[in-house]
Design a protein around this motif. Structure first.
Motif, mmCIF file in Angstrom:
data_model
loop_
_atom_site.group_PDB
_atom_site.id
_atom_site.type_symbol
_atom_site.label_atom_id
_atom_site.label_comp_id
_atom_site.label_asym_id
_atom_site.label_seq_id
_atom_site.Cartn_x
_atom_site.Cartn_y
_atom_site.Cartn_z
ATOM 1 N N CYS A 35 49.535 94.263 4.479
ATOM 2 C CA CYS A 35 48.527 94.872 5.349
ATOM 3 C C CYS A 35 48.506 96.388 5.168
ATOM 4 O O CYS A 35 47.442 96.992 4.952
ATOM 5 C CB CYS A 35 48.816 94.504 6.796
ATOM 6 N N VAL A 36 49.674 97.017 5.240
ATOM 7 C CA VAL A 36 49.751 98.481 5.123
ATOM 8 C C VAL A 36 49.383 98.932 3.707
ATOM 9 O O VAL A 36 48.632 99.898 3.517
ATOM 10 C CB VAL A 36 51.164 98.968 5.496
ATOM 11 N N ALA A 37 49.893 98.221 2.688
ATOM 12 C CA ALA A 37 49.608 98.592 1.295
ATOM 13 C C ALA A 37 48.125 98.436 0.983
ATOM 14 O O ALA A 37 47.528 99.297 0.311
ATOM 15 C CB ALA A 37 50.450 97.746 0.344
ATOM 16 N N ASN A 38 47.507 97.357 1.460
ATOM 17 C CA ASN A 38 46.070 97.163 1.218
ATOM 18 C C ASN A 38 45.238 98.235 1.897
ATOM 19 O O ASN A 38 44.241 98.716 1.338
ATOM 20 C CB ASN A 38 45.631 95.783 1.717
ATOM 21 N N SER B 134 46.825 82.601 7.057
ATOM 22 C CA SER B 134 47.380 83.545 8.033
ATOM 23 C C SER B 134 47.757 84.858 7.362
ATOM 24 O O SER B 134 47.463 85.950 7.874
ATOM 25 C CB SER B 134 48.604 82.932 8.721
ATOM 26 N N VAL B 135 48.398 84.753 6.199
ATOM 27 C CA VAL B 135 48.798 85.956 5.459
ATOM 28 C C VAL B 135 47.576 86.719 4.980
ATOM 29 O O VAL B 135 47.481 87.952 5.122
ATOM 30 C CB VAL B 135 49.693 85.569 4.262
ATOM 31 N N GLN B 136 46.599 86.011 4.442
ATOM 32 C CA GLN B 136 45.450 86.684 3.861
ATOM 33 C C GLN B 136 44.538 87.314 4.907
ATOM 34 O O GLN B 136 43.929 88.354 4.649
ATOM 35 C CB GLN B 136 44.666 85.695 2.988
ATOM 36 N N VAL B 137 44.445 86.709 6.074
ATOM 37 C CA VAL B 137 43.637 87.317 7.132
ATOM 38 C C VAL B 137 44.212 88.675 7.515
ATOM 39 O O VAL B 137 43.487 89.664 7.692
ATOM 40 C CB VAL B 137 43.567 86.394 8.360
ATOM 41 N N VAL B 138 45.541 88.759 7.623
ATOM 42 C CA VAL B 138 46.182 90.036 7.960
ATOM 43 C C VAL B 138 46.010 91.035 6.814
ATOM 44 O O VAL B 138 45.658 92.205 7.026
ATOM 45 C CB VAL B 138 47.676 89.835 8.273
ATOM 46 N N GLY C 259 40.752 100.559 5.787
ATOM 47 C CA GLY C 259 41.252 101.542 4.831
ATOM 48 C C GLY C 259 40.151 102.405 4.257
ATOM 49 O O GLY C 259 40.298 103.633 4.136
ATOM 50 N N ALA C 260 39.018 101.788 3.924
ATOM 51 C CA ALA C 260 37.901 102.546 3.364
ATOM 52 C C ALA C 260 37.325 103.529 4.381
ATOM 53 O O ALA C 260 37.033 104.685 4.058
ATOM 54 C CB ALA C 260 36.815 101.580 2.880
ATOM 55 N N VAL C 261 37.162 103.060 5.625
ATOM 56 C CA VAL C 261 36.608 103.923 6.677
ATOM 57 C C VAL C 261 37.549 105.092 6.968
ATOM 58 O O VAL C 261 37.118 106.244 7.106
ATOM 59 C CB VAL C 261 36.354 103.103 7.959
ATOM 60 N N LEU C 262 38.856 104.820 7.051
ATOM 61 C CA LEU C 262 39.839 105.861 7.342
ATOM 62 C C LEU C 262 39.872 106.917 6.244
ATOM 63 O O LEU C 262 39.885 108.127 6.519
ATOM 64 C CB LEU C 262 41.224 105.229 7.510
ATOM 65 N N ALA C 263 39.876 106.468 4.989
ATOM 66 C CA ALA C 263 39.901 107.418 3.881
ATOM 67 C C ALA C 263 38.642 108.280 3.870
ATOM 68 O O ALA C 263 38.703 109.495 3.612
ATOM 69 C CB ALA C 263 40.044 106.675 2.561
#
Length: 426
Positions: free
Chosen positions: A239-242, A361-365, A373-377
């Motif tokens: 999640c954080v890396a993506n 479950s993993v992929q949704v997160v 990430g795009a909006v924040l950057a």
């Protein structure tokens, strides 16, 4: 007592490709990946060059492709665990083919609209949710547990080659025919994938019929991920890396053209060169895991190489571009290699009846962090500048490896073997 899962050394060059079932899956998935890579460029090109859509509409089009993960990702995992995984994949292929074929048909009659493109992205994105979930759950039933690492390496290797070639093919088709030609190619790739899947000489075990509520089954998948430290840690890391990598990638073209002064052509060549990292990562995953151990290979690929990304904001003409390429190749290769090793482990570790729900479950997160990430950057770039925003995003990515170091991985050489003991509530 925990038993270490040792990684078998690489065998022949062709290996699993000698087996008809896996070979058909590999051919279909490779061509489908190539088509999807072409569409990633062709679909926004259609919006811009054919419909003259504004920038906001193009951004909505990109978001529409990922939105289904948030809308149907969790229930998709439960449905996949109830149904034949291969049948789910076949339906997803045919639905995707129909969605993309609707674009040239509508264009031929002069009825194509931006709204239809957004709907196509939503439908194809939803089909991808089901296909990706079923595909990861299906693979362990097609190959032996000892072959999962090789299978993932070959599948992800061809996917990385497709990602490398796809944008160029999309641009070439747009010049020779039209941007819509790329969508026709993608539709054909889904048809080929479906035909290959239907010809696999393999019968799945019958899925157990259940009368439990869908909500309870979704909860089983989430609970499994949350309670297991390896699954939980890798999910939080993803999640954080993506979030960080998506933010970085969303600004990459702007950075190379605006801040570094490269031409559009030079930027394309440079980005294509960095994509070689994925191909290299897929090639070295198995020997790296065999030499270092699976757990250490995951840590090196995902955490150990991540700080090299801090060289990327130094990019400038000359030596700075060399640093940019080397750092980019290293972090992309490390992520791909780590993902291949960990994916094979998960497929042999999670009980087959839970595989779809755990995967979703993993992929949704993980994928849910992509739009943020795009909006924040973008917000950081508007306030502090593009290069400063890259420093922040790549700094977060470098620190994301600490999440993995806080898991039991740091004390392991090899990943655990055997199935996870999961208590499913009634």
């Amino acid at each position: 007592m925990t038993v270490a899962r040792t990684v078998p050394p690489p065998t022949s060059r062709f290996g699993l490709l000698r087996r008809r079932g896996f070979r058909l899956l590999w051919i279909g998935e490779s061509l489908s990946s190539l088509g999807s890579s072409v569409t990633g460029v062709a679909l926004p090109l259609v919006a811009v060059t054919v419909l003259h859509a504004p920038a906001f509409a193009v951004s909505v089009l990109a978001a529409a492709a990922w939105l289904p993960w948030l809308l149907v990702g969790l229930p998709a995992g439960a449905w996949v665990d109830r149904l034949s995984r291969r049948r789910v994949m076949l339906v997803a292929d045919w639905v995707s083919m129909a969605a993309f074929l609707s674009v040239p048909i509508a264009a031929a009659f002069g009825r194509l609209t931006t709204g239809q493109l957004i709907m196509v992205a939503l439908v194809a994105g939803t089909a991808k949710v089901f296909f990706a979930t079923a595909y990861r759950a299906y693979l362990p039933s097609l190959v032996d547990e000892s072959d999962l690492l090789e299978a993932n390496a070959k599948l992800q290797g061809s996917e990385q080659v497709a990602n490398l070639a796809g944008p160029g093919i999309a641009g070439l088709l747009a010049q020779l025919v039209s941007a819509i030609g790329g969508l026709v190619l993608d539709a054909v790739s889904f048809a080929v994938s479906a035909v290959c899947l239907s010809r696999i000489p393999h019968t799945e075990a019958a899925r157990p019929r259940t009368r439990r509520r869908l909500r309870s089954e979704i909860r089983d998948g989430l609970r499994t991920v949350v309670r297991d430290p390896l699954l939980r840690g890798n999910t939080i890391y993803g999640c954080v890396a993506n979030l960080a990598l998506t933010g970085y990638q969303s600004l990459l073209v702007v950075f190379l053209v605006g801040d570094t002064g490269l031409s559009a052509g030079e930027t394309g060549v440079l980005i294509a060169a960095t994509s070689l990292g994925g191909v290299i990562g897929a090639a070295v995953a198995r020997p790296m895991a065999a030499r270092l151990g699976g757990a250490r290979a995951v840590l090196l690929g995902k955490a150990g190489l991540a700080p090299l990304g801090l060289f990327i904001p130094y990019a400038d003409r000359g030596v700075g571009l060399v640093l940019f390429v080397v750092a980019s190749v290293a972090i992309i290769g490390g992520i791909v290699a780590g993902n291949i090793v960990f994916s094979g482990f998960v497929q042999s570790y999670v009980p087959a009846d839970l595989m779809g729900r755990v995967t979703s479950s993993v992929q949704v997160v993980n994928f849910g962090a992509i739009p943020l990430g795009a909006v924040l950057a973008g917000a950081l770039a508007e306030t502090f500048g593009v290069r400063a925003s890259l420093w922040v995003m790549l700094g977060v990515f470098a620190l994301s490896g600490l999440i993995l170091l806080a898991t039991p991985l740091r004390r392991m050489r090899d990943l655990p073997s055997g199935r996870l003991d999961v208590q499913v509530e009634g």
